[in-house]
Design an enzyme around this catalytic site. Structure first.
Site, mmCIF file in Angstrom:
data_model
loop_
_atom_site.group_PDB
_atom_site.id
_atom_site.type_symbol
_atom_site.label_atom_id
_atom_site.label_comp_id
_atom_site.label_asym_id
_atom_site.label_seq_id
_atom_site.Cartn_x
_atom_site.Cartn_y
_atom_site.Cartn_z
ATOM 1 N N LYS A 1 48.319 9.609 25.211
ATOM 2 C CA LYS A 1 49.027 10.657 24.518
ATOM 3 C C LYS A 1 48.841 10.534 23.007
ATOM 4 C CE LYS A 1 52.843 10.673 27.870
ATOM 5 N NZ LYS A 1 54.293 10.421 28.024
ATOM 6 N N GLY A 2 48.504 9.349 22.554
ATOM 7 C CA GLY A 2 48.594 9.010 21.134
ATOM 8 C C GLY A 2 47.758 9.848 20.184
ATOM 9 N N GLU B 1 40.382 9.487 19.410
ATOM 10 C CA GLU B 1 41.287 8.411 19.838
ATOM 11 C C GLU B 1 42.255 8.080 18.706
ATOM 12 O OE1 GLU B 1 42.812 6.866 21.875
ATOM 13 O OE2 GLU B 1 42.060 4.909 22.453
ATOM 14 N N ASP B 2 43.414 7.546 19.072
ATOM 15 C CA ASP B 2 44.391 7.165 18.045
ATOM 16 C C ASP B 2 43.988 5.870 17.346
ATOM 17 O OD1 ASP B 2 44.930 5.542 20.252
ATOM 18 O OD2 ASP B 2 47.007 6.193 20.495
ATOM 19 N N ASP C 1 41.577 -0.954 18.974
ATOM 20 C CA ASP C 1 42.198 -2.261 18.730
ATOM 21 C C ASP C 1 41.210 -3.338 19.220
ATOM 22 O OD1 ASP C 1 44.067 -4.284 18.375
ATOM 23 O OD2 ASP C 1 45.366 -3.682 20.004
ATOM 24 N N LYS D 1 41.725 -1.081 14.003
ATOM 25 C CA LYS D 1 42.225 -2.446 13.751
ATOM 26 C C LYS D 1 41.043 -3.400 13.926
ATOM 27 C CE LYS D 1 47.035 -2.065 15.257
ATOM 28 N NZ LYS D 1 48.001 -2.496 16.290
ATOM 29 N N PHE E 1 52.047 -3.552 14.393
ATOM 30 C CA PHE E 1 52.229 -2.465 15.364
ATOM 31 C C PHE E 1 52.647 -1.196 14.621
ATOM 32 C CE2 PHE E 1 54.316 0.074 18.602
ATOM 33 C CZ PHE E 1 53.411 -0.024 19.643
ATOM 34 N N VAL E 2 51.882 -0.112 14.824
ATOM 35 C CA VAL E 2 52.146 1.125 14.097
ATOM 36 C C VAL E 2 52.620 2.239 15.023
ATOM 37 C CG1 VAL E 2 50.598 0.648 12.145
ATOM 38 C CG2 VAL E 2 49.692 1.764 14.191
ATOM 39 N N ASP F 1 53.408 6.111 19.669
ATOM 40 C CA ASP F 1 54.773 5.834 20.111
ATOM 41 C C ASP F 1 55.156 4.361 20.057
ATOM 42 O OD1 ASP F 1 53.101 4.952 22.343
ATOM 43 O OD2 ASP F 1 54.959 4.845 23.490
ATOM 44 N N ARG G 1 56.827 9.562 18.244
ATOM 45 C CA ARG G 1 55.548 10.280 18.102
ATOM 46 C C ARG G 1 55.654 11.406 17.078
ATOM 47 N NH1 ARG G 1 52.234 8.630 22.391
ATOM 48 N NH2 ARG G 1 53.334 8.073 24.290
HETATM 49 P P1 5GP Z 1 42.262 -1.399 22.873
HETATM 50 O O1 5GP Z 1 41.726 -1.256 24.261
HETATM 51 O O2 5GP Z 1 41.305 -0.999 21.801
HETATM 52 O O3 5GP Z 1 42.783 -2.807 22.648
HETATM 53 O O4 5GP Z 1 43.566 -0.531 22.837
HETATM 54 C C1 5GP Z 1 43.684 0.665 22.208
HETATM 55 C C2 5GP Z 1 45.003 1.305 22.614
HETATM 56 O O5 5GP Z 1 46.091 0.381 22.405
HETATM 57 C C3 5GP Z 1 45.310 2.486 21.726
HETATM 58 O O6 5GP Z 1 44.773 3.670 22.270
HETATM 59 C C4 5GP Z 1 46.819 2.513 21.733
HETATM 60 O O7 5GP Z 1 47.289 3.233 22.845
HETATM 61 C C5 5GP Z 1 47.218 1.056 21.897
HETATM 62 N N1 5GP Z 1 47.577 0.462 20.608
HETATM 63 C C6 5GP Z 1 46.920 -0.505 19.950
HETATM 64 N N2 5GP Z 1 47.554 -0.826 18.798
HETATM 65 C C7 5GP Z 1 48.635 -0.020 18.743
HETATM 66 C C8 5GP Z 1 49.692 0.137 17.765
HETATM 67 O O8 5GP Z 1 49.773 -0.530 16.726
HETATM 68 N N3 5GP Z 1 50.616 1.108 18.049
HETATM 69 C C9 5GP Z 1 50.590 1.874 19.168
HETATM 70 N N4 5GP Z 1 51.545 2.773 19.333
HETATM 71 N N5 5GP Z 1 49.614 1.742 20.104
HETATM 72 C C10 5GP Z 1 48.653 0.806 19.880
#
Ligand code: 5GP
Length: 177
Positions: free
Chosen positions: A44-45, A100-101, A104, A132, A153-154, A160, A166
């Protein structure tokens, strides 16, 4: 149901976000000049970011939505990813831009790019509002990045915490008490 109580600090304000989103839109429009685009918005992000971004992209485009879930707890994602809502429109032979939001660890985007490539798109690129980078565990090329941030954490601007927040216009970082 009440939102969990959190202490927030603004990391990126709405004016700065709006300026950067417009810049990204111009860059994307230039790169895809004369082409049409298939925007794959990750729920959803990324819905707020995608809604703003597409209005700054000056080429014909279609939008579809996908929802992915990673196995993990509330504040840390893990390496396993599954699709909980798939796209509905075909994108074979199309230029796909994933919106994508946050990237990470990179596992979610790596999984998605590999998966989309099975359907023979013309190209697949990633546009992430936030990167990140210091937390990356797997290599995945992020073609367009709004902002590179640290490992806090943002939330806000679509992101969310426990499904709340959100609707915040700024991107905020959660402060630990
Ligand atoms: P990855 O597979 O790259 O580790 O994870 C990415 C997903 O983790 C993002 O799409 C998001 O949903 C979640 N995520 C990672 N860091 C944050 C954060 O700081 N805040 C929020 N709300 N979601 C995060």
């Amino acid at each position: 149901m009440k939102p969990p109580a959190v202490k927030l600090k603004t990391l990126i304000d709405s004016e700065t976000l709006a300026r950067r989103v417009a810049e990204l839109g111009r860059e994307i429009s230039e790169d895809y000049k004369g082409e049409s685009l298939y925007i794959c918005c990750i729920l959803k992000g990324a819905f707020v970011f995608a809604a703003d971004l597409i209005r700054h992209i000056d080429c014909p485009l279609r939008v579809d939505f996908m929802r992915l879930a990673s196995y993990g707890n509330a504040t840390e994602s893990r390496g396993k990813v599954k699709i909980t809502k798939d796209v509905e429109l075909s994108f074979e032979g199309c230029h796909v831009l994933i919106v994508e939001d946050i990237v990470d660890t990179g596992y979610t985007m790596k999984f998605l790019v590999d998966r989309l490539k099975l359907h023979k798109p013309k190209s697949v690129r990633i546009c992430a509002m936030l990167d990140k980078r210091s937390r990356r565990e797997i290599d995945v090329p992020v073609d367009y990045v709004g902002f590179t941030i640290g490992d806090g954490f943002v939330l806000g601007y679509g992101l969310d915490y426990a499904e709340f927040y959100r609707d915040l216009s700024d991107i905020c970082v959660m402060e630990t008490p």
